[in-house]
Design an enzyme around this catalytic site. Sequence first.
Site, PDB file in Angstrom:
ATOM      1  N   ASP A  15       0.853  -1.176   0.000  1.00 27.72           N
ATOM      2  CA  ASP A  15       0.000   0.000   0.000  1.00 27.72           C
ATOM      3  C   ASP A  15       0.899   1.240   0.000  1.00 27.72           C
ATOM      4  O   ASP A  15       2.082   1.170   0.341  1.00 27.72           O
ATOM      5  CB  ASP A  15      -0.891  -0.048   1.254  1.00 27.72           C
ATOM      6  CG  ASP A  15      -1.829   1.127   1.355  1.00 27.72           C
ATOM      7  OD1 ASP A  15      -2.284   1.626   0.303  1.00 27.72           O
ATOM      8  OD2 ASP A  15      -2.130   1.545   2.477  1.00 27.72           O
ATOM      9  N   ASP A  70      -2.286  -1.056   5.613  1.00 29.03           N
ATOM     10  CA  ASP A  70      -2.726  -0.603   6.931  1.00 29.03           C
ATOM     11  C   ASP A  70      -4.227  -0.388   7.044  1.00 29.03           C
ATOM     12  O   ASP A  70      -4.708   0.019   8.100  1.00 29.03           O
ATOM     13  CB  ASP A  70      -2.016   0.714   7.282  1.00 29.03           C
ATOM     14  CG  ASP A  70      -2.502   1.886   6.423  1.00 29.03           C
ATOM     15  OD1 ASP A  70      -2.871   1.668   5.249  1.00 29.03           O
ATOM     16  OD2 ASP A  70      -2.509   3.019   6.927  1.00 29.03           O
ATOM     17  N   ASN A  88      -9.066  -1.561   2.882  1.00 33.37           N
ATOM     18  CA  ASN A  88      -8.954  -1.911   1.471  1.00 33.37           C
ATOM     19  C   ASN A  88      -7.692  -2.715   1.141  1.00 33.37           C
ATOM     20  O   ASN A  88      -7.491  -3.105  -0.013  1.00 33.37           O
ATOM     21  CB  ASN A  88      -9.034  -0.658   0.584  1.00 33.37           C
ATOM     22  CG  ASN A  88      -7.878   0.302   0.803  1.00 33.37           C
ATOM     23  OD1 ASN A  88      -7.251   0.306   1.865  1.00 33.37           O
ATOM     24  ND2 ASN A  88      -7.597   1.117  -0.190  1.00 33.37           N
ATOM     25  N   GLU A  92      -0.323   5.018   0.940  1.00 27.87           N
ATOM     26  CA  GLU A  92      -0.609   5.972   2.008  1.00 27.87           C
ATOM     27  C   GLU A  92      -0.707   5.254   3.357  1.00 27.87           C
ATOM     28  O   GLU A  92      -1.371   4.235   3.490  1.00 27.87           O
ATOM     29  CB  GLU A  92      -1.907   6.721   1.713  1.00 27.87           C
ATOM     30  CG  GLU A  92      -1.810   7.607   0.482  1.00 27.87           C
ATOM     31  CD  GLU A  92      -3.140   8.252   0.152  1.00 27.87           C
ATOM     32  OE1 GLU A  92      -3.594   9.103   0.938  1.00 27.87           O
ATOM     33  OE2 GLU A  92      -3.735   7.888  -0.884  1.00 27.87           O
ATOM     34  N   LYS A 143      -6.939  -4.069  -5.667  1.00 26.21           N
ATOM     35  CA  LYS A 143      -5.761  -4.704  -5.067  1.00 26.21           C
ATOM     36  C   LYS A 143      -5.857  -6.230  -5.126  1.00 26.21           C
ATOM     37  O   LYS A 143      -4.888  -6.904  -5.506  1.00 26.21           O
ATOM     38  CB  LYS A 143      -5.574  -4.206  -3.628  1.00 26.21           C
ATOM     39  CG  LYS A 143      -5.313  -2.702  -3.572  1.00 26.21           C
ATOM     40  CD  LYS A 143      -5.016  -2.218  -2.164  1.00 26.21           C
ATOM     41  CE  LYS A 143      -4.831  -0.714  -2.159  1.00 26.21           C
ATOM     42  NZ  LYS A 143      -4.364  -0.207  -0.865  1.00 26.21           N
ATOM     43  N   SER A 149      -2.253   0.949  -4.953  1.00 25.96           N
ATOM     44  CA  SER A 149      -2.872   2.031  -4.196  1.00 25.96           C
ATOM     45  C   SER A 149      -4.220   2.417  -4.788  1.00 25.96           C
ATOM     46  O   SER A 149      -4.418   2.340  -6.003  1.00 25.96           O
ATOM     47  CB  SER A 149      -1.942   3.251  -4.195  1.00 25.96           C
ATOM     48  OG  SER A 149      -2.564   4.354  -3.561  1.00 25.96           O
TER      49      SER A 149
END
Length: 200
Positions: free
Chosen positions: A7, A152, A155, A9, A133, A90
Amino acid sequence: MYITCLDLEGVLVPEIWIAFSEAVGIPELRRTTRDEPDYDKLMRFRLDILREHGLGLRQIQEVIATIDPMPGAKDFLDTLRSETQAVILSDTFTQFAQPLMKKLGWPAIFCNELTVAPDGEITGYKLRCDKTKLTTVRALQSCGFETIASGDSFNDLAMIEASKAGFLFRAPESIRAAYPHIPACDTYDELLALIRGAMR
């Protein structure tokens, strides 16, 4: 053959929408995929707020230009890429990602696309594919890769659980508590050790 799917962000760079929220003083925009599992609902909520306040792509890009990767993120990514293939998966957008990729040394990123009016108003968004993803991880597996995934947020869970190994990185306690079977860590050294262990 292994490929690590990360990921962006919250893992390598700060949350863009939180930074923008703080810059423009609109606390509602702090809401992210850590808080809302329904991505379409989250994006419609964000676009409504932008419209209400007359904010568009230019203002967001101005804030993104001030964002730096998290301390240690580029070194972690450089080390990881020297040992195995890696790609960033992402739900951000190409119009947001480019300056951040430059600061991270131009890693590969698969993300989405905003639709933007000539005056800069963000009118909508286009997902690269359904369940972006998870679909990407399965496609990589169909090409002969063993995937390792880390993220984190809500998603990220599908790609983590579909991979040979998956890890939560700096995830909120609510997600850690709900998914106790997924190993969790908070430093890049720990994450690198977990990835290396999965490749043995």
